[in-house]
Design a protein around this motif. Structure first.
Motif, PDB file in Angstrom:
ATOM      1  N   ARG A   1       0.753  -1.360   0.021  1.00 42.53           N
ATOM      2  CA  ARG A   1       0.125   0.115   0.090  1.00 42.53           C
ATOM      3  C   ARG A   1       1.072   1.377   0.158  1.00 42.53           C
ATOM      4  O   ARG A   1       0.569   2.449   0.041  1.00 42.53           O
ATOM      5  N   GLU A   2       2.263   1.141   0.120  1.00 44.85           N
ATOM      6  CA  GLU A   2       3.065   2.147   0.058  1.00 44.85           C
ATOM      7  C   GLU A   2       3.213   2.929   1.292  1.00 44.85           C
ATOM      8  O   GLU A   2       3.131   4.392   0.990  1.00 44.85           O
ATOM      9  N   LEU A   3       2.702   2.624   2.356  1.00 44.52           N
ATOM     10  CA  LEU A   3       2.876   3.001   3.623  1.00 44.52           C
ATOM     11  C   LEU A   3       4.058   2.979   4.227  1.00 44.52           C
ATOM     12  O   LEU A   3       4.607   3.669   5.334  1.00 44.52           O
ATOM     13  N   VAL A   4       4.713   1.961   4.063  1.00 44.82           N
ATOM     14  CA  VAL A   4       6.101   1.745   4.518  1.00 44.82           C
ATOM     15  C   VAL A   4       7.110   1.122   3.494  1.00 44.82           C
ATOM     16  O   VAL A   4       6.810   0.732   2.469  1.00 44.82           O
ATOM     17  N   THR A   5       8.331   1.650   3.855  1.00 36.02           N
ATOM     18  CA  THR A   5       9.560   1.241   2.852  1.00 36.02           C
ATOM     19  C   THR A   5      10.471   0.152   3.793  1.00 36.02           C
ATOM     20  O   THR A   5      10.399   0.365   4.933  1.00 36.02           O
ATOM     21  N   LEU A   6      10.940  -0.565   2.838  1.00 34.88           N
ATOM     22  CA  LEU A   6      11.870  -1.489   3.541  1.00 34.88           C
ATOM     23  C   LEU A   6      13.673  -1.067   2.979  1.00 34.88           C
ATOM     24  O   LEU A   6      13.611  -1.673   1.966  1.00 34.88           O
ATOM     25  N   ALA A   7      14.282  -0.542   3.531  1.00 43.52           N
ATOM     26  CA  ALA A   7      15.489  -0.184   3.407  1.00 43.52           C
ATOM     27  C   ALA A   7      16.678  -1.235   3.699  1.00 43.52           C
ATOM     28  O   ALA A   7      16.296  -1.822   4.857  1.00 43.52           O
ATOM     29  N   VAL A   8      17.630  -1.656   2.902  1.00 42.07           N
ATOM     30  CA  VAL A   8      18.732  -2.415   3.461  1.00 42.07           C
ATOM     31  C   VAL A   8      19.337  -1.615   4.569  1.00 42.07           C
ATOM     32  O   VAL A   8      19.710  -0.581   4.560  1.00 42.07           O
ATOM     33  N   ASP A   9      19.544  -2.581   5.652  1.00 40.85           N
ATOM     34  CA  ASP A   9      20.354  -1.912   6.485  1.00 40.85           C
ATOM     35  C   ASP A   9      21.921  -1.867   6.335  1.00 40.85           C
ATOM     36  O   ASP A   9      22.468  -3.220   6.061  1.00 40.85           O
ATOM     37  N   LYS A  10      22.393  -0.805   6.482  1.00 38.71           N
ATOM     38  CA  LYS A  10      23.869  -0.877   6.048  1.00 38.71           C
ATOM     39  C   LYS A  10      24.730  -1.527   6.877  1.00 38.71           C
ATOM     40  O   LYS A  10      25.871  -2.020   6.595  1.00 38.71           O
ATOM     41  N   ALA A  11      24.245  -1.851   8.182  1.00 37.12           N
ATOM     42  CA  ALA A  11      25.428  -2.531   9.115  1.00 37.12           C
ATOM     43  C   ALA A  11      25.273  -4.091   8.901  1.00 37.12           C
ATOM     44  O   ALA A  11      26.042  -4.864   9.229  1.00 37.12           O
ATOM     45  N   ASP A  12      23.886  -4.464   8.270  1.00 35.91           N
ATOM     46  CA  ASP A  12      23.927  -5.737   7.958  1.00 35.91           C
ATOM     47  C   ASP A  12      22.938  -6.066   6.657  1.00 35.91           C
ATOM     48  O   ASP A  12      21.648  -5.916   6.806  1.00 35.91           O
ATOM     49  N   LYS A  13      23.757  -6.331   5.614  1.00 41.33           N
ATOM     50  CA  LYS A  13      23.004  -6.200   4.499  1.00 41.33           C
ATOM     51  C   LYS A  13      21.606  -7.233   4.264  1.00 41.33           C
ATOM     52  O   LYS A  13      20.824  -7.072   3.459  1.00 41.33           O
TER      53      LYS A  13
END
Length: 146
Positions: free
Chosen positions: A87-99
């Motif tokens: 629904r494009e209410l949340v994004t999921l980014a890659v954690d730079k500390a743990d890919k």
């Protein structure tokens, strides 16, 4: 050894009258229905509202941190994030500390939706609190268990 049919009805009455888990579950289901109804105009369930509110913070948490806060297992949380992501209410980014890890965060659309829904949530809580003898005491006692 007793047979499976030997459990006395008095035990059922004892569980009905004493079991905290049963009482909390019944109360949670009724509260969930009440808040689901209040949040329906926003296309949210109470669970989705809680997840979005838990993400309303300066820095995105890890999935594990969010799961701990919500007292959910990671698998259940991940499943509950999927419709919010679609629904494009949340994004999921890659954690730079743990890919391997993802960091969920709110979109601007989610922040606007929460700003609209919060007054309805607050009014529903005000109505609920008005019917309770001591809502602050109840919250404190529940926090002891949680």
């Amino acid at each position: 050894m007793s047979k499976s049919g030997d459990l006395p009805f008095s035990t059922t009455i004892e569980v009905r009258d004493r079991c905290l888990c049963l009482r909390v579950q019944r109360a949670a289901r009724r509260l969930a229905r009440r808040f689901d109804e209040a949040l329906r105009p926003f296309g949210l369930t109470h669970g989705q509202f809680s997840i979005l509110m838990a993400l309303n913070r300066p820095a995105p948490p890890t999935i594990g941190q969010l799961a701990d806060f919500l007292a959910m297992d990671r698998t259940t949380l991940t499943a509950n994030l999927k419709p919010l992501h679609r629904r494009e209410l949340v994004t999921l980014a890659v954690d730079k500390a743990d890919k391997r890890s993802r960091l969920p965060s709110l979109t601007d659309e989610a922040r606007a939706l929460l700003a609209e829904a919060a007054p309805i949530w607050r009014a529903t809580h005000d109505d609920l609190d008005a019917g309770l003898t001591d809502p602050a005491e109840l919250r404190e006692r529940l926090a002891e268990i949680a």
